[in-house]
Scaffold this motif. Structure first.
Motif, PDB file in Angstrom:
ATOM      1  N   PHE A  46       0.845  -1.195   0.000  1.00 56.25           N
ATOM      2  CA  PHE A  46       0.000   0.000   0.000  1.00 56.25           C
ATOM      3  C   PHE A  46       0.880   1.245   0.000  1.00 56.25           C
ATOM      4  N   GLU A  47       0.630   2.134  -0.950  1.00 52.00           N
ATOM      5  CA  GLU A  47       1.416   3.357  -1.051  1.00 52.00           C
ATOM      6  C   GLU A  47       0.589   4.557  -0.611  1.00 52.00           C
ATOM      7  N   VAL A  48       1.243   5.459   0.094  1.00 55.96           N
ATOM      8  CA  VAL A  48       0.576   6.661   0.590  1.00 55.96           C
ATOM      9  C   VAL A  48       0.270   7.594  -0.570  1.00 55.96           C
ATOM     10  N   ALA A  49      -0.986   8.091  -0.608  1.00 50.98           N
ATOM     11  CA  ALA A  49      -1.398   8.972  -1.706  1.00 50.98           C
ATOM     12  C   ALA A  49      -1.167  10.441  -1.373  1.00 50.98           C
ATOM     13  N   HIS A  50      -1.240  10.783  -0.094  1.00 49.13           N
ATOM     14  CA  HIS A  50      -1.140  12.204   0.252  1.00 49.13           C
ATOM     15  C   HIS A  50       0.324  12.643   0.390  1.00 49.13           C
ATOM     16  N   VAL A  51       0.563  13.895   0.072  1.00 51.45           N
ATOM     17  CA  VAL A  51       1.898  14.482   0.236  1.00 51.45           C
ATOM     18  C   VAL A  51       1.762  15.832   0.924  1.00 51.45           C
ATOM     19  N   PHE A  52       2.846  16.211   1.613  1.00 51.54           N
ATOM     20  CA  PHE A  52       2.863  17.505   2.285  1.00 51.54           C
ATOM     21  C   PHE A  52       3.581  18.519   1.387  1.00 51.54           C
ATOM     22  N   ALA A  53       3.838  19.707   1.923  1.00 47.87           N
ATOM     23  CA  ALA A  53       4.584  20.742   1.189  1.00 47.87           C
ATOM     24  C   ALA A  53       5.984  20.204   0.854  1.00 47.87           C
ATOM     25  N   LYS A  54       6.560  20.695  -0.273  1.00 53.51           N
ATOM     26  CA  LYS A  54       7.823  20.135  -0.775  1.00 53.51           C
ATOM     27  C   LYS A  54       8.947  20.200   0.256  1.00 53.51           C
ATOM     28  N   ASN A  55       9.063  21.332   0.981  1.00 49.72           N
ATOM     29  CA  ASN A  55      10.163  21.442   1.948  1.00 49.72           C
ATOM     30  C   ASN A  55       9.989  20.444   3.096  1.00 49.72           C
ATOM     31  N   VAL A  56       8.717  20.153   3.463  1.00 47.10           N
ATOM     32  CA  VAL A  56       8.484  19.152   4.520  1.00 47.10           C
ATOM     33  C   VAL A  56       8.785  17.756   3.988  1.00 47.10           C
ATOM     34  N   GLU A  57       8.374  17.492   2.757  1.00 48.56           N
ATOM     35  CA  GLU A  57       8.639  16.188   2.150  1.00 48.56           C
ATOM     36  C   GLU A  57      10.150  15.951   2.028  1.00 48.56           C
ATOM     37  N   ASP A  58      10.888  16.987   1.706  1.00 48.50           N
ATOM     38  CA  ASP A  58      12.349  16.848   1.597  1.00 48.50           C
ATOM     39  C   ASP A  58      12.952  16.450   2.937  1.00 48.50           C
ATOM     40  N   ILE A  59      12.447  17.072   4.013  1.00 48.73           N
ATOM     41  CA  ILE A  59      12.938  16.745   5.362  1.00 48.73           C
ATOM     42  C   ILE A  59      12.649  15.281   5.688  1.00 48.73           C
ATOM     43  N   LEU A  60      11.418  14.844   5.392  1.00 48.35           N
ATOM     44  CA  LEU A  60      11.026  13.459   5.699  1.00 48.35           C
ATOM     45  C   LEU A  60      11.829  12.457   4.879  1.00 48.35           C
ATOM     46  N   GLU A  61      12.082  12.774   3.620  1.00 53.37           N
ATOM     47  CA  GLU A  61      12.895  11.884   2.782  1.00 53.37           C
ATOM     48  C   GLU A  61      14.326  11.783   3.311  1.00 53.37           C
ATOM     49  N   ALA A  80      15.809  20.741  14.567  1.00 50.73           N
ATOM     50  CA  ALA A  80      16.053  22.121  15.006  1.00 50.73           C
ATOM     51  C   ALA A  80      16.039  23.081  13.817  1.00 50.73           C
ATOM     52  N   ASP A  81      16.667  22.670  12.711  1.00 53.47           N
ATOM     53  CA  ASP A  81      16.677  23.518  11.515  1.00 53.47           C
ATOM     54  C   ASP A  81      15.258  23.733  10.987  1.00 53.47           C
ATOM     55  N   ALA A  82      14.450  22.670  10.995  1.00 56.12           N
ATOM     56  CA  ALA A  82      13.074  22.778  10.501  1.00 56.12           C
ATOM     57  C   ALA A  82      12.245  23.697  11.396  1.00 56.12           C
ATOM     58  N   GLU A  83      12.435  23.569  12.688  1.00 58.11           N
ATOM     59  CA  GLU A  83      11.669  24.416  13.615  1.00 58.11           C
ATOM     60  C   GLU A  83      12.050  25.881  13.456  1.00 58.11           C
ATOM     61  N   ASN A  84      13.294  26.146  13.187  1.00 54.92           N
ATOM     62  CA  ASN A  84      13.717  27.536  12.926  1.00 54.92           C
ATOM     63  C   ASN A  84      13.119  28.042  11.618  1.00 54.92           C
ATOM     64  N   GLU A  85      13.102  27.183  10.613  1.00 57.23           N
ATOM     65  CA  GLU A  85      12.576  27.578   9.300  1.00 57.23           C
ATOM     66  C   GLU A  85      11.080  27.874   9.351  1.00 57.23           C
ATOM     67  N   PHE A  86      10.313  27.020  10.059  1.00 55.06           N
ATOM     68  CA  PHE A  86       8.857  27.168  10.100  1.00 55.06           C
ATOM     69  C   PHE A  86       8.382  27.989  11.295  1.00 55.06           C
ATOM     70  N   ASP A  87       9.312  28.310  12.211  1.00 54.02           N
ATOM     71  CA  ASP A  87       8.958  29.046  13.428  1.00 54.02           C
ATOM     72  C   ASP A  87       7.834  28.335  14.192  1.00 54.02           C
ATOM     73  N   GLU A 144       6.068  18.867  15.904  1.00 57.38           N
ATOM     74  CA  GLU A 144       4.775  18.174  15.910  1.00 57.38           C
ATOM     75  C   GLU A 144       3.692  19.046  15.282  1.00 57.38           C
ATOM     76  N   SER A 145       3.726  20.332  15.598  1.00 53.27           N
ATOM     77  CA  SER A 145       2.736  21.254  15.025  1.00 53.27           C
ATOM     78  C   SER A 145       2.925  21.403  13.521  1.00 53.27           C
ATOM     79  N   ILE A 146       4.155  21.305  13.066  1.00 50.90           N
ATOM     80  CA  ILE A 146       4.426  21.382  11.617  1.00 50.90           C
ATOM     81  C   ILE A 146       3.684  20.258  10.901  1.00 50.90           C
ATOM     82  N   ILE A 147       3.812  19.043  11.414  1.00 50.16           N
ATOM     83  CA  ILE A 147       3.148  17.887  10.797  1.00 50.16           C
ATOM     84  C   ILE A 147       1.625  18.022  10.907  1.00 50.16           C
ATOM     85  N   THR A 148       1.144  18.466  12.073  1.00 49.63           N
ATOM     86  CA  THR A 148      -0.300  18.643  12.265  1.00 49.63           C
ATOM     87  C   THR A 148      -0.868  19.622  11.244  1.00 49.63           C
ATOM     88  N   ASN A 149      -0.194  20.757  11.072  1.00 49.01           N
ATOM     89  CA  ASN A 149      -0.649  21.757  10.101  1.00 49.01           C
ATOM     90  C   ASN A 149      -0.639  21.203   8.682  1.00 49.01           C
TER      91      ASN A 149
END
Length: 804
Positions: free
Chosen positions: A167-182, A226-233, A237-242
């Motif tokens: 089973f493959e996930v159909a949904h994707v997040f914003a590109k910068n978030v996807e890059d972090i997850l990859e 830490a870098d992601a939290e600085n980037e998204f302020d 966890e809230s980044i993923i929730t949003n």
């Protein structure tokens, strides 16, 4: 090999209704390994090779509650073949939040959109094809309540599981978030399957402590976070929730069309009244008064009276009522000609007995004055020995020779003897030995029958509670009580176990595990059993019927006494160091109102009722035999022996009761029978009634009877519930503390009721005056505990994260 299907969804989405519909009677309940969270498992009715696991209702796979941890652990470690995700169609956005997490597990997911009937009534439309395309999951519309579409959804998930495709996930997040997850996924250990890497990458990014504890070789990605939290302020966890809600909002626009955005729904209109700040509590009080009035005082009592007096009693009954009126007319004529035409002489003799304070004489005299022959016969059966011992006799007007000419019920219509009579006659016909006959008739039939006699009232109560639960009103009560409980240091989450406890205290105690705060959870466990459970209903009904002539207010007052005890205890305990701290936040989804099906209500009623009946056939049966044995063995003519007519005071049970009854004397029921009933109530609360079924009901006054009721409602629960407290507390010390607090609170409450009741009713003897002083001191102490400053709360803080 069997196919494993996990049933997952939010609370109140209809998951349990669907589970019951799919499995029917092919289900069993246990506990998850290592925890006391309930585990429901069943086999699909249409395919016995398919096992369905009903996971706890959860909002997400984040580890905030024990339910969420258990559900996630099962999905990760057990890896079911497929997931059937139940979605409440009336709240699509909130429910899809869990869906996005389930699809990240790499397990095939089929979506079943429930509440189809509600959606159709509102005129809302969900484009299932578009939703399926966006989520990558097959989507089916169902109505679990009415059984529509459920078989199609079940067949689809079974087929999906058999295909065993990745089973493959159909949904994707914003590109910068996807890059972090990859980036994180690339650093994961090589043995993690490809389809699960996204899930683990997200959980590591969220700093999920439960996931981090599962392995020691997870990469250190703190610098990435830490870098992601600085980037998204924002925190990770809230980044993923949003991102999840951004994705959900984007797909809902093309999938969900509301008929009208301006009009309030029917549920909203009802909620404006039933959850109103000023009307909510009065409405709740009125509803519960009606529930208990119908269950205990009116409809339930009619059936219970038949069960007690005719089915299990000695009265018997006439089939379809044929012949009853003829017998009653003949009996009235006989009584008038042979008994009450001597009313003056009988009253004169009985008045002597009353003046000499002979036990039961007032009750017999009242029956004669009312010309109630049934009550007269019953009282004479219980107290004739006391009259004879006092030298007072009415044998000239009521003896065996006279009664031999009484009309025989069997001569009129189609008469069916009661079970007690049938059993007694059968044992007599086979010349059964006296002790065995007494054991069966008085011990087993009398004790168990007295308890089972109240089953009709319980079933009526369970019908009402099931209706209130399934229609959605009980969820509103938790919301309403949250506003009140929060002022006293508790949250609405504490009221949910209390609501469950109205059926049985054991699942009520176990439901406390949903409370994250350990202090609040312990306090909830200690107070949940204050609410009258099904096993306490027979005690309420017995006292209401025997001492208050079936007064309507007795049963509701017992319910609200439990609520008051919980609130007072919450205030007092929350102001101690052990329980201080801010109450846990309470977030719950209010389901739309809907009419439940007759089948779902009857199933719920039967499950609760059958549990009670099984207890009557096991622990209550054993307890009834012990009570009979204890009351039939004792001192006979100066030596230890057996007698079917033994006085209670001479029996082993009576000696034990008399030795400790002084403890309850300040509460008004310091006599052997009431004491024995109270002690046996610790084994099973139903056995309080069972004791009075085996032993004679003592002449408790109304005030002492209500104090007896209050103590037995509030004191330590039955052994089964105490065992649940021990398991949930996981500490013998805390268990004993809970039992001690409950018994102390119950004793103080009963003492205040009895002593002040005696004072205000005009009794001014020295014992009442002393007792009243103690009662006023208890009230003053409780008031002090209630109003003293809440100093300790500032010493504790609690950080709680809530999903949007």
């Amino acid at each position: 090999m069997s196919i494993k299907i996990a049933l997952a969804g939010n609370p109140n989405c209809g998951k349990t209704t669907l589970f019951n519909a799919l499995t029917g009677s092919n289900q069993y309940v246990g506990n998850w390994p290592g925890v006391t969270v309930e585990k429901k498992e069943g086999k699909l009715k249409s395919n016995k090779d398919v096992v369905i696991m009903d996971l706890p209702g959860i909002y997400s796979l984040s580890p905030y509650t024990l339910e969420e941890v258990v559900a996630r652990n099962y999905l990760i470690t057990e890896r079911p073949d497929a997931i059937l995700n139940i979605i409440d169609g009336t709240n699509l956005e909130r429910n899809l939040y869990l869906t996005t997490q389930l699809t990240e597990l790499g397990i095939p997911v089929v979506i079943a959109i429930n509440m189809l009937d509600v959606l159709e009534k509102k005129g809302d439309v969900i484009n299932t094809q578009e939703l399926s395309k966006k989520t990558g999951c097959p989507v089916y519309e169902i109505s679990a309540l009415k059984g529509k579409g459920i078989q199609e959804a079940a067949d689809a998930v079974v087929k999906f599981a058999k295909e065993n495709k990745k089973f493959e996930v159909a949904h994707v997040f914003a590109k910068n978030v996807e890059d972090i997850l990859e980036n994180i996924a690339a650093k994961l250990p090589k043995d993690i399957p490809e389809e699960q890497k996204r899930f683990y990458a997200i959980k590591l990014f969220e700093r999920d402590s439960k996931i981090l504890e599962t392995r020691e070789d997870f990469p250190d990605i703190e610098s990435i976070i830490a870098d992601a939290e600085n980037e998204f302020d924002d925190d990770s966890e809230s980044i993923i929730t949003n991102e999840r809600y951004t994705y959900i909002s984007s797909i809902i626009k093309g999938c969900y069309k509301k008929k009208s955005k301006e009009k309030l729904s029917t549920s909203d209109k009802i909620d404006r009244i039933v959850t109103n700040r000023w009307l909510a509590l009065p409405i709740f009080a009125i509803i519960m008064i009606i529930v208990y009035y119908v269950s205990v005082t009116s409809v339930g009592t009619l059936v219970t009276d038949f069960t007690n007096d005719q089915l299990f009693g000695e009265d018997g009954w006439y089939l379809f009522g044929i012949g009853r009126s003829d017998y009653e007319a003949a009996n009235d004529k006989f009584v008038e000609e042979n008994i009450f035409n001597h009313k003056t002489e009988i009253e004169a003799e009985l008045q002597k007995a009353v003046d000499e304070h002979v036990k039961g004489s007032e009750e017999i005299l009242a029956a004669v004055q009312d010309e109630d022959f049934g009550a007269f016969e019953e009282a004479m059966e219980s107290y004739s020995a006391a009259l004879e011992e006092a030298g007072i006799s009415i044998d000239d007007y009521y003896n065996d020779d006279i009664m031999e000419n009484a009309p025989d019920k069997a001569d009129y219509g189609v008469y069916i003897p009661g079970i007690t009579t049938l059993v007694s006659n059968g044992l007599e016909a086979i010349n059964c030995v006296d002790w065995l006959s007494a054991l069966i008739v008085n011990g087993i039939v009398g004790g168990v029958g007295a308890v089972l006699g109240f089953v009709p009232q319980m079933l009526v109560l369970f019908i009402f509670l099931a209706f209130l639960e399934y229609c959605g009103y009980m969820a509103r009560i938790a919301f309403i009580m949250d506003r009140i409980f929060r002022k006293f240091g508790l949250s609405g989450k504490s009221f949910i176990p209390i609501l469950i406890g109205t059926g049985c205290g054991v699942p009520g105690i176990m439901a406390s595990r949903t409370i994250e705060n350990d202090r609040d959870r312990k306090m909830t466990i200690m107070t949940t059993t204050f609410i009258p459970c099904g096993a306490k209903l027979p005690i309420i009904a017995m006292i209401a019927t025997a001492l208050f002539d079936g007064a309507w207010w007795v049963a509701p007052s017992a319910y609200f006494l439990g609520i008051a005890a919980i609130i007072i205890s919450g205030i007092i305990l929350k102001k101690t160091k052990m329980f201080a701290g801010d109450p846990a936040p309470f977030v719950m989804e209010l389901p739309a109102y809907h009419l439940p099906t007759v089948g779902s209500i009857l199933r719920s009623m039967w499950e609760r009722g059958w549990s009670f009946i099984k207890r009557a056939g096991t622990i209550i049966l054993l307890a009834s035999i012990i009570i009979w044995a204890g009351s039939s063995f004792g001192m006979v003519d100066g030596s230890f022996g057996f007698s079917t007519e033994m006085e209670l005071n001479d029996s082993v049970l009576g000696m034990i009761g008399n030795a400790i009854c002084w403890i309850f004397a300040p509460l008004g029921f310091g006599e052997a029978t009431a004491t024995i009933a109270t002690i046996m109530g610790l084994v099973a609360k139903e056995e309080v009634v069972g004791v009075f079924g085996v032993l004679d009901f003592e002449g408790l006054g109304a005030l002492a009877g209500y104090a007896f009721l209050a103590f037995n409602l509030l004191c330590a629960p039955c052994f089964a519930a105490i065992g649940a407290i021990k398991r949930e507390m996981n500490s013998a010390k805390w268990t004993w503390f809970a039992i001690g607090y409950q018994c102390t609170f119950a004793y103080a409450t009963a003492l205040v009721i009895y002593q002040l009741g005696m004072l205000f009713s005009g009794h001014f003897d020295v014992f009442t005056i002393i007792g009243s002083i103690v009662a006023f001191a208890i009230i003053a102490f409780v008031i002090y505990l209630l109003v003293r400053p809440y100093k300790e709360s500032t010493k504790f803080t609690q950080k709680v994260k809530i999903n949007a």
